[in-house]
Design a protein around this motif. Structure first.
Motif, PDB file in Angstrom:
ATOM      1  N   UNK A  50       1.161  -1.310   0.056  1.00 58.12           N
ATOM      2  CA  UNK A  50      -0.084   0.098   0.127  1.00 58.12           C
ATOM      3  C   UNK A  50       0.929   1.276  -0.019  1.00 58.12           C
ATOM      4  N   UNK A  51       0.582   2.264  -1.001  1.00 55.86           N
ATOM      5  CA  UNK A  51       1.426   3.288  -1.197  1.00 55.86           C
ATOM      6  C   UNK A  51       0.618   4.478  -1.305  1.00 55.86           C
ATOM      7  N   UNK A  52       1.332   5.658  -0.692  1.00 53.61           N
ATOM      8  CA  UNK A  52       0.757   6.904  -1.078  1.00 53.61           C
ATOM      9  C   UNK A  52       0.635   7.395  -2.380  1.00 53.61           C
ATOM     10  N   UNK A  53      -0.319   7.998  -2.913  1.00 56.44           N
ATOM     11  CA  UNK A  53      -0.267   8.716  -4.432  1.00 56.44           C
ATOM     12  C   UNK A  53      -1.161   9.761  -4.591  1.00 56.44           C
ATOM     13  N   UNK A  54      -0.705  10.575  -5.469  1.00 56.02           N
ATOM     14  CA  UNK A  54      -1.316  11.750  -5.716  1.00 56.02           C
ATOM     15  C   UNK A  54      -2.927  11.344  -6.267  1.00 56.02           C
ATOM     16  N   UNK A  55      -3.947  12.115  -5.963  1.00 53.81           N
ATOM     17  CA  UNK A  55      -5.068  11.644  -6.048  1.00 53.81           C
ATOM     18  C   UNK A  55      -5.586  11.199  -7.697  1.00 53.81           C
ATOM     19  N   UNK A  56      -5.132  12.072  -8.821  1.00 50.72           N
ATOM     20  CA  UNK A  56      -5.287  12.040 -10.090  1.00 50.72           C
ATOM     21  C   UNK A  56      -4.528  10.941 -10.562  1.00 50.72           C
ATOM     22  N   UNK A  57      -3.457  10.922 -10.170  1.00 47.93           N
ATOM     23  CA  UNK A  57      -2.470   9.920 -10.687  1.00 47.93           C
ATOM     24  C   UNK A  57      -3.087   8.412 -10.123  1.00 47.93           C
ATOM     25  N   UNK A  58      -3.748   8.199  -8.954  1.00 43.43           N
ATOM     26  CA  UNK A  58      -4.198   7.306  -8.336  1.00 43.43           C
ATOM     27  C   UNK A  58      -5.363   6.694  -9.265  1.00 43.43           C
ATOM     28  N   UNK A  59      -6.231   7.473  -9.668  1.00 45.26           N
ATOM     29  CA  UNK A  59      -7.467   7.138 -10.557  1.00 45.26           C
ATOM     30  C   UNK A  59      -7.069   6.508 -11.845  1.00 45.26           C
ATOM     31  N   UNK A  60      -5.920   7.190 -12.345  1.00 49.29           N
ATOM     32  CA  UNK A  60      -5.333   6.817 -13.501  1.00 49.29           C
ATOM     33  C   UNK A  60      -4.752   5.356 -13.476  1.00 49.29           C
ATOM     34  N   UNK A  61      -4.076   5.064 -12.437  1.00 42.74           N
ATOM     35  CA  UNK A  61      -3.326   3.984 -12.246  1.00 42.74           C
ATOM     36  C   UNK A  61      -4.332   2.727 -12.174  1.00 42.74           C
ATOM     37  N   UNK A  62      -5.540   3.178 -11.436  1.00 38.68           N
ATOM     38  CA  UNK A  62      -6.481   2.124 -11.035  1.00 38.68           C
ATOM     39  C   UNK A  62      -7.516   1.712 -12.468  1.00 38.68           C
ATOM     40  N   UNK A  63      -7.235   2.693 -13.135  1.00 40.84           N
ATOM     41  CA  UNK A  63      -8.025   2.739 -14.589  1.00 40.84           C
ATOM     42  C   UNK A  63      -7.311   1.752 -15.441  1.00 40.84           C
ATOM     43  N   UNK A  64      -5.911   1.843 -15.347  1.00 38.28           N
ATOM     44  CA  UNK A  64      -4.930   1.138 -16.371  1.00 38.28           C
ATOM     45  C   UNK A  64      -4.679  -0.285 -15.908  1.00 38.28           C
ATOM     46  N   UNK A  65      -4.420  -0.549 -14.456  1.00 38.17           N
ATOM     47  CA  UNK A  65      -3.989  -1.978 -14.124  1.00 38.17           C
ATOM     48  C   UNK A  65      -4.938  -2.360 -13.107  1.00 38.17           C
ATOM     49  N   UNK A  66      -5.488  -3.817 -13.553  1.00 37.40           N
ATOM     50  CA  UNK A  66      -6.461  -4.549 -12.408  1.00 37.40           C
ATOM     51  C   UNK A  66      -5.663  -4.542 -11.296  1.00 37.40           C
ATOM     52  N   UNK A  67      -4.558  -4.819 -11.083  1.00 38.79           N
ATOM     53  CA  UNK A  67      -4.083  -5.072  -9.829  1.00 38.79           C
ATOM     54  C   UNK A  67      -3.709  -3.975  -8.914  1.00 38.79           C
ATOM     55  N   UNK A  68      -3.948  -2.719  -9.258  1.00 32.93           N
ATOM     56  CA  UNK A  68      -3.895  -1.667  -8.463  1.00 32.93           C
ATOM     57  C   UNK A  68      -5.572  -1.374  -7.990  1.00 32.93           C
ATOM     58  N   UNK A  69      -5.639  -1.198  -6.809  1.00 25.52           N
ATOM     59  CA  UNK A  69      -6.950  -0.952  -6.177  1.00 25.52           C
ATOM     60  C   UNK A  69      -6.960   0.046  -5.211  1.00 25.52           C
ATOM     61  N   UNK A  70      -7.869   0.731  -4.824  1.00 26.48           N
ATOM     62  CA  UNK A  70      -7.977   1.580  -3.707  1.00 26.48           C
ATOM     63  C   UNK A  70      -7.311   1.280  -2.637  1.00 26.48           C
ATOM     64  N   UNK A  71      -6.535   2.138  -1.696  1.00 21.99           N
ATOM     65  CA  UNK A  71      -5.666   1.478  -0.783  1.00 21.99           C
ATOM     66  C   UNK A  71      -6.597   0.649   0.406  1.00 21.99           C
ATOM     67  N   UNK A  72      -6.026  -0.497   0.869  1.00 25.45           N
ATOM     68  CA  UNK A  72      -6.692  -1.351   1.594  1.00 25.45           C
ATOM     69  C   UNK A  72      -6.668  -0.870   2.989  1.00 25.45           C
ATOM     70  N   UNK A  73      -7.685  -0.360   3.776  1.00 24.02           N
ATOM     71  CA  UNK A  73      -7.639   0.071   4.929  1.00 24.02           C
ATOM     72  C   UNK A  73      -6.962   1.281   5.117  1.00 24.02           C
TER      73      UNK A  73
END
Length: 119
Positions: A50-73
């Motif tokens: 679990x890693x901190x990420x800039x919010x816009x980049x977070x969304x982009x990564x989640x849309x691009x990669x199935x293995x990247x999900x919103x931060x668990x807990x």
């Protein structure tokens, strides 16, 4: 991706400290007393980082990669979780760890940043 390689990479970043959170069964990595990475498992025990990420980049990564999900807990806006057993390139994971580290480092006081750089 090997957990040991991720742990080693985290520890190469200046000023990084490590602890183990027994309740969460997770290795945590901090800079200046603030967490930037956590290696543990999801609700099914699948290994994640679990890693901190800039919010816009977070969304982009989640849309691009199935293995990247919103931060668990974690705060889902500012944190992502990445399944370690996915086929993501290791350099991408290193880049995401570095991005997380830099976000946390930049929020530290100038005095704390100077102390870390001076070591």
């Amino acid at each position: 991706m090997e957990k040991e390689k991720l742990q080693s990479f985290c520890m190469t970043l200046p000023g990084t400290t490590h602890d183990y959170q027994v309740d969460w069964q997770a290795d945590r990595y901090h800079v200046g007393g603030k967490m930037f990475a956590m290696l543990g498992g999801d609700s099914e025990g699948k290994p994640i980082i679990t890693l901190k990420c800039e919010p816009n980049r977070s969304e982009e990564l989640r849309e691009t990669y199935k293995s990247i999900i919103p931060g668990y807990y974690m705060n889902k806006t500012h944190w992502n979780s990445v399944y370690i057993d996915s086929n993501l390139p290791f350099d991408l994971l290193e880049n995401l760890i570095l991005h997380s580290y830099n976000l946390v480092f930049e929020k530290l006081t100038k005095k704390a940043q100077k102390q870390i750089i001076a070591k």
